[in-house]
Scaffold this motif. Structure first.
Motif, PDB file in Angstrom:
ATOM      1  N   VAL A  57      42.019   2.623  54.493  1.00 50.75           N
ATOM      2  CA  VAL A  57      41.937   2.373  53.052  1.00 50.75           C
ATOM      3  C   VAL A  57      40.735   1.486  52.731  1.00 50.75           C
ATOM      4  O   VAL A  57      39.840   1.869  51.965  1.00 50.75           O
ATOM      5  CB  VAL A  57      43.223   1.717  52.514  1.00 50.75           C
ATOM      6  N   ASP A  58      40.722   0.273  53.301  1.00 52.97           N
ATOM      7  CA  ASP A  58      39.608  -0.661  53.082  1.00 52.97           C
ATOM      8  C   ASP A  58      38.555  -0.541  54.177  1.00 52.97           C
ATOM      9  O   ASP A  58      37.478  -1.124  54.075  1.00 52.97           O
ATOM     10  CB  ASP A  58      40.125  -2.104  53.072  1.00 52.97           C
ATOM     11  N   GLY A  59      38.887   0.204  55.223  1.00 48.65           N
ATOM     12  CA  GLY A  59      38.012   0.347  56.383  1.00 48.65           C
ATOM     13  C   GLY A  59      38.834   0.831  57.554  1.00 48.65           C
ATOM     14  O   GLY A  59      39.840   1.533  57.379  1.00 48.65           O
ATOM     15  N   PHE A  60      38.429   0.436  58.744  1.00 49.77           N
ATOM     16  CA  PHE A  60      39.145   0.850  59.939  1.00 49.77           C
ATOM     17  C   PHE A  60      39.472  -0.358  60.810  1.00 49.77           C
ATOM     18  O   PHE A  60      38.648  -1.276  60.951  1.00 49.77           O
ATOM     19  CB  PHE A  60      38.298   1.837  60.755  1.00 49.77           C
ATOM     20  N   ARG A  61      40.682  -0.340  61.385  1.00 53.68           N
ATOM     21  CA  ARG A  61      41.055  -1.324  62.398  1.00 53.68           C
ATOM     22  C   ARG A  61      41.054  -0.617  63.748  1.00 53.68           C
ATOM     23  O   ARG A  61      41.704   0.424  63.919  1.00 53.68           O
ATOM     24  CB  ARG A  61      42.441  -1.922  62.124  1.00 53.68           C
ATOM     25  N   VAL A  62      40.340  -1.193  64.699  1.00 54.28           N
ATOM     26  CA  VAL A  62      40.178  -0.588  66.018  1.00 54.28           C
ATOM     27  C   VAL A  62      41.169  -1.216  66.988  1.00 54.28           C
ATOM     28  O   VAL A  62      41.270  -2.453  67.071  1.00 54.28           O
ATOM     29  CB  VAL A  62      38.736  -0.774  66.534  1.00 54.28           C
ATOM     30  N   ALA A  63      41.872  -0.380  67.718  1.00 54.81           N
ATOM     31  CA  ALA A  63      42.925  -0.848  68.616  1.00 54.81           C
ATOM     32  C   ALA A  63      42.406  -1.868  69.628  1.00 54.81           C
ATOM     33  O   ALA A  63      41.278  -1.764  70.124  1.00 54.81           O
ATOM     34  CB  ALA A  63      43.548   0.333  69.353  1.00 54.81           C
TER      35      ALA A  63
END
Length: 546
Positions: free
Chosen positions: A335-341
């Protein structure tokens, strides 16, 4: 309707300024003060400080941030709370000493309201553990800035309680309030300017068609984020689209700066790098205005909330962050960007690291640095997220707009501070329900004249007789020229004027008792007794049992 300010602010200058140190705690504190000035620009604020000089610094900072209201300053040593103030805000976990000092006078006089920052240090762990024990009260609070912080705090406190149960059979513990309230940002300070992007890109020399990634924050690979995986991922992206990476911040020293530059050349030769001094405000502002994507792949346990992704959202930038600590709360994946595991080793793998640091064999920097070396930000997913945004301008714009809306609605300091004020109200209600709490001693910091009473031969009695000796005024005049006997004078604790006042009473010719003399001189106080002892100590008066 906006909540009025109902908490006093404990002002410790280094916690609200980045002049000497630029770290998350200082940056958050500086923004907090600016937020206070913006939220209550003409209201009444209560400040608590250890001395007048510190209070003056607080006034200057607030005025500089646009505050035009009234600031009432209180000397912390004599702070007893005021009716309109429910809590005393402290810019870190509330100190044990503050709670104990309050309890000497009235435990329910006010609440202590602290906030989490770094949680990985031994000091922070001890502060959190101490909150389950006296002298803290249920009407005190530790604001957890993220769910990650709350989980750590609540888990640690549960383990501490269990340890005390097993070791001593303890069954009663303190449960302070642990609300989750994020840190705030000044959204308006980061908001995109009309024409600002084009002007900034031209000034910084960016070319059409290149994607500009921005990292802003402390440039410390062992204590913030190791950038080597980011460089490797950017090199992959640069094979498909021209890439520039801005790193905006401050290096701790030249050696660390050199390590960054060497890694950039070796790991990302196809990427153009631009270093921006975080203390150069115009240049720093240009970096934010000219960037396409914000990236922060924190891998460090010292991080607890993470301000810069929220600042990036306030700037209208899409963000790529590690799925780590407070980033889990602030950035909505997709939504606002990406979260990387991110991936950590299983429990037990770091016990030796913790023990070595606890025993002083490793510094704190090595402890958190070695921990970060075993923390993986998944490389393939990182490169994929960066490439997706580098190739899709429309997605960048949509995510940036979503982040800006989120920042305005949930993270501006005006929003956060009213949540603080609501918390202070809640704590006040808890305190009211427990009204009548008895004064509590502070055994480890007792009155020295009580703790060491058995050291002396006798203790001064109120009925003892006081006599002024011949030449008292001349002797006092001479004594006052000596630093050896005058170093302890203080306007409150031992005023010089009290010495003269006692002699003036004795000059009336009678031989009063200690209590009569102190009462007649208006010095029936602890400071008055100390003044009388001073005169006796240096043979200006004589005191004897009746």
């Amino acid at each position: 309707m906006m909540q009025q300010n109902n908490f006093a602010i404990y002002f410790a200058g280094d916690a609200y300024s980045t002049a000497k140190k630029i770290m998350g705690r200082q940056s958050a504190g500086k923004a907090f003060m600016r937020g206070v000035a913006r939220t209550w620009p003409s209201g009444l604020l209560h400040g608590v400080a250890p001395d007048a000089k510190t209070a003056e610094s607080m006034v200057r900072q607030l005025r500089g941030d646009g505050f035009s209201g009234e600031l009432r300053w209180h000397d912390f040593a004599n702070w007893r709370g005021v009716d309109s103030v429910s809590a005393l805000y402290y810019p870190a976990p509330p100190p044990t000493e503050f709670a104990a000092a309050r309890n000497l006078w009235r435990p329910d006089a006010y609440s202590l309201m602290g906030v989490t920052h770094t949680l990985s240090s031994g000091i922070a762990m001890d502060q959190i553990a101490n909150l389950v024990l006296p002298p803290f009260k249920p009407w005190d609070a530790l604001i957890c800035t993220s769910r990650a912080a709350h989980t750590l705090v609540s888990t640690l406190q549960a383990e501490v309680r269990e340890w005390w149960r097993e070791q001593t059979g303890a069954s009663r513990f303190v449960q302070v309030e642990l609300p989750i309230i994020p840190l705030g940002v000044d959204v308006s300070a980061f908001a995109p300017e009309s024409g600002g992007r084009e002007a900034a890109r031209q000034t910084l020399g960016f070319r059409d068609g290149e994607c500009v990634f921005l990292f802003a924050g402390r440039l410390s690979f062992h204590a913030k984020a190791n950038q080597a995986p980011l460089y490797q991922a950017l090199e992959k992206v640069a094979q498909q689209v021209p890439v520039t990476c801005i790193e905006a911040g401050v290096f701790p020293n030249d050696a660390i700066k050199g390590a960054y530059i060497k890694a950039q050349k070796l790991l990302a030769p196809s990427v153009r790098f631009l270093l921006v001094d975080g203390q150069d405000e115009p240049r720093y502002r240009q970096a934010w205005q000219g960037a396409d994507v914000f990236v922060s792949v924190s891998d460090n346990i010292q991080e607890t909330f993470g301000l810069t992704p929220v600042e990036a959202m306030a700037a209208g930038l899409p963000v790529v962050v590690s799925d780590w600590d407070g980033y889990k709360d602030t950035v909505r994946d997709g939504v606002d960007g990406f979260r990387v595991a991110t991936i950590l080793p299983p429990a037990g793998v770091g016990r030796d690291l913790a023990v070595r640091h606890a025993l002083g064999m490793d510094t704190y920097d090595f402890y958190i640095g070695r921990t970060s070396m075993a923390t993986v930000v998944e490389p393939t997913a990182l490169a994929r997220a960066l490439l997706t945004l580098a190739l899709d301008g429309e997605k960048r714009r949509a995510m940036g707009a979503a982040g800006l809306k989120r920042a305005r609605e949930g993270y501006d300091w005006s929003v956060i501070l009213h949540r603080y004020a609501a918390l202070a109200d809640t704590l006040g209600r808890i305190r009211t329900e427990a009204a009548g709490s008895a004064v509590e001693p502070w055994p480890t910091r007792a009155d020295p004249f009580a703790r060491f009473a058995h050291f002396s031969t006798q203790t001064l009695g109120g009925s003892w007789i006081v006599e002024m000796l011949p030449g008292a005024h001349t002797r006092l005049h001479d004594l006052l020229t000596l630093s050896m006997v005058g170093y302890a004078f203080d306007a409150v604790l031992l005023p010089k004027e009290s010495l003269m006042a006692l002699l003036a009473e004795l000059e009336k010719g009678s031989l009063p008792s200690v209590n009569e003399l102190l009462g007649a001189a208006g010095l029936a106080t602890s400071a008055g007794v100390r003044a009388l002892q001073w005169l006796w100590k240096f043979d200006v008066v004589r005191v004897r049992p009746a």
